[in-house]
Design an enzyme around this catalytic site. Structure first.
Site, PDB file in Angstrom:
ATOM      1  N   GLU A 162       0.841  -1.204   0.000  1.00  0.00           N
ATOM      2  CA  GLU A 162       0.000   0.000   0.000  1.00  0.00           C
ATOM      3  C   GLU A 162       0.872   1.248   0.000  1.00  0.00           C
ATOM      4  O   GLU A 162       2.080   1.182   0.183  1.00  0.00           O
ATOM      5  CB  GLU A 162      -0.911   0.030   1.246  1.00  0.00           C
ATOM      6  CG  GLU A 162      -2.201  -0.757   1.118  1.00  0.00           C
ATOM      7  CD  GLU A 162      -3.276  -0.005   0.301  1.00  0.00           C
ATOM      8  OE1 GLU A 162      -2.951   1.041  -0.282  1.00  0.00           O
ATOM      9  OE2 GLU A 162      -4.416  -0.490   0.265  1.00  0.00           O
ATOM     10  N   ASN A 193     -10.185   5.043   1.996  1.00  0.00           N
ATOM     11  CA  ASN A 193      -9.323   4.771   0.850  1.00  0.00           C
ATOM     12  C   ASN A 193      -9.479   5.873  -0.188  1.00  0.00           C
ATOM     13  O   ASN A 193     -10.286   6.794  -0.044  1.00  0.00           O
ATOM     14  CB  ASN A 193      -9.658   3.412   0.226  1.00  0.00           C
ATOM     15  CG  ASN A 193      -8.676   2.329   0.631  1.00  0.00           C
ATOM     16  OD1 ASN A 193      -7.470   2.552   0.629  1.00  0.00           O
ATOM     17  ND2 ASN A 193      -9.189   1.163   0.986  1.00  0.00           N
ATOM     18  N   ASP A 218     -10.187   0.882  -4.063  1.00  0.00           N
ATOM     19  CA  ASP A 218      -9.152   0.917  -3.033  1.00  0.00           C
ATOM     20  C   ASP A 218      -8.387   2.231  -3.181  1.00  0.00           C
ATOM     21  O   ASP A 218      -8.985   3.285  -3.317  1.00  0.00           O
ATOM     22  CB  ASP A 218      -8.263  -0.326  -3.174  1.00  0.00           C
ATOM     23  CG  ASP A 218      -7.584  -0.717  -1.869  1.00  0.00           C
ATOM     24  OD1 ASP A 218      -6.871   0.130  -1.300  1.00  0.00           O
ATOM     25  OD2 ASP A 218      -7.740  -1.863  -1.420  1.00  0.00           O
TER      26      ASP A 218
END
Length: 306
Positions: A16, A152, A213
């Protein structure tokens, strides 16, 4: 069709928060459950990993050097790679059920970080901005949005007039008008709503395009979202029109960013955590940071000012 390559051969559990550091010419990202911050020199392929005491939800470079880091319980700063962590702000959420997730710096130099509610059965996720620019005062912390499950998709338009944020489980991307000087958000609206996951759907089946996301914005103001379980990126115009779908060699992309000296290398982090053996065999790049070249550059990373 884009040609994708693995930037790093070893997969992350849940990669991430990637960003390209222009001075260091390195790509940074985190592996959240592994409690690792990572960086790679794409020219040499050398990877460095830094273990931290709790899950790092997101990171951003600091103007004075080092990183701003959102760990499970709060915001920390480190002045050098692998250096001591200085607590900037601890938050009151229950760390047994809630941790920090997606975040980055805004165009004015504030650090923003959103939380996720891990039981995923209530809208308890929140989005904060943390202003460190007045070194003589305590950080100015503001609650910017809430009523979500997993924060997100944070991004800003090139002219800094729009801020985007997504709630992954509800398949929603939101947008607000934003004033960079006052840090005021207004005109809250749904930027895009995706179809929900069909009941009984299984990975690999048709009929589901994933959920939004992490995200980034390119130099033309187009919003790029990673579609977790959708095996694709989607690109929307500033008006919300779907412009492009980009197929990926991973089912669970987590966040795109632009890098390289010309900002025309598109990097995407991904997940291998909790994926089936069959899926990992079918899609062996799952969990890897992957890259391709694109025609339109991205925006340079914002630095946290302090």
């Amino acid at each position: 069709m884009n040609s994708w390559t693995a930037v790093v051969a070893a997969p992350d559990q849940l990669g991430e928060s990637p960003f390209w550091h222009p001075q260091e010419r390195m790509l940074y990202w985190v592996d959240i459950p592994a409690r690792q911050i990572r960086r790679v020199d794409p020219g040499t392929g050398e990877v460095q990993s830094w273990a931290v005491p709790m899950e790092p939800g997101c990171i951003a470079p600091m103007r004075g050097g080092g990183l701003a880091i959102a760990l499970r319980d709060g915001i920390y700063c480190a002045r050098s790679w692998g250096g001591p962590l200085r607590l900037v702000a601890r938050f009151s959420h229950d760390i047994a059920t809630t941790r920090f997730n997606d975040g980055k710096a805004d165009p004015a130099g504030r650090f923003w970080a959103g939380t996720m509610y891990e039981p995923r059965d209530a809208r308890k996720a929140e989005l904060y901005s943390i202003d460190l620019r007045d070194s003589s005062a305590k950080p100015l912390i503001e609650l910017k949005a809430h009523n979500a499950v997993i924060a997100n998709g944070l991004a800003w338009s090139p002219d800094a007039s729009t801020v985007y944020w997504a709630d992954t489980p509800h398949h929603l991307i939101y947008a607000w008008d934003w004033d960079a000087h006052s840090n005021v958000m207004s005109k809250h609206r749904v930027f895009h709503e995706f179809p929900a996951k069909p009941a009984g759907w299984k990975p690999g089946e048709l009929g589901y395009g994933g959920r939004p996301d992490g995200a980034t914005v390119d130099a033309q103001g187009n919003y790029w979202a990673a579609m977790f379980e959708g095996q694709r990126l989607v690109k929307f115009s500033p008006a919300g029109q779907l412009l492009e779908e980009v197929a990926l060699p991973v089912r669970c992309p987590t966040m795109p960013c632009f890098g390289g000296d010309d900002l025309k290398t598109l990097y995407v982090t991904s997940a291998s955590y909790n994926r089936s053996e069959a899926e990992l065999k079918e899609l062996p790049l799952s969990g890897c940071v992957i890259a391709t070249r694109v025609g339109v550059p991205g925006l340079p990373v914002n630095f946290v000012s302090d």
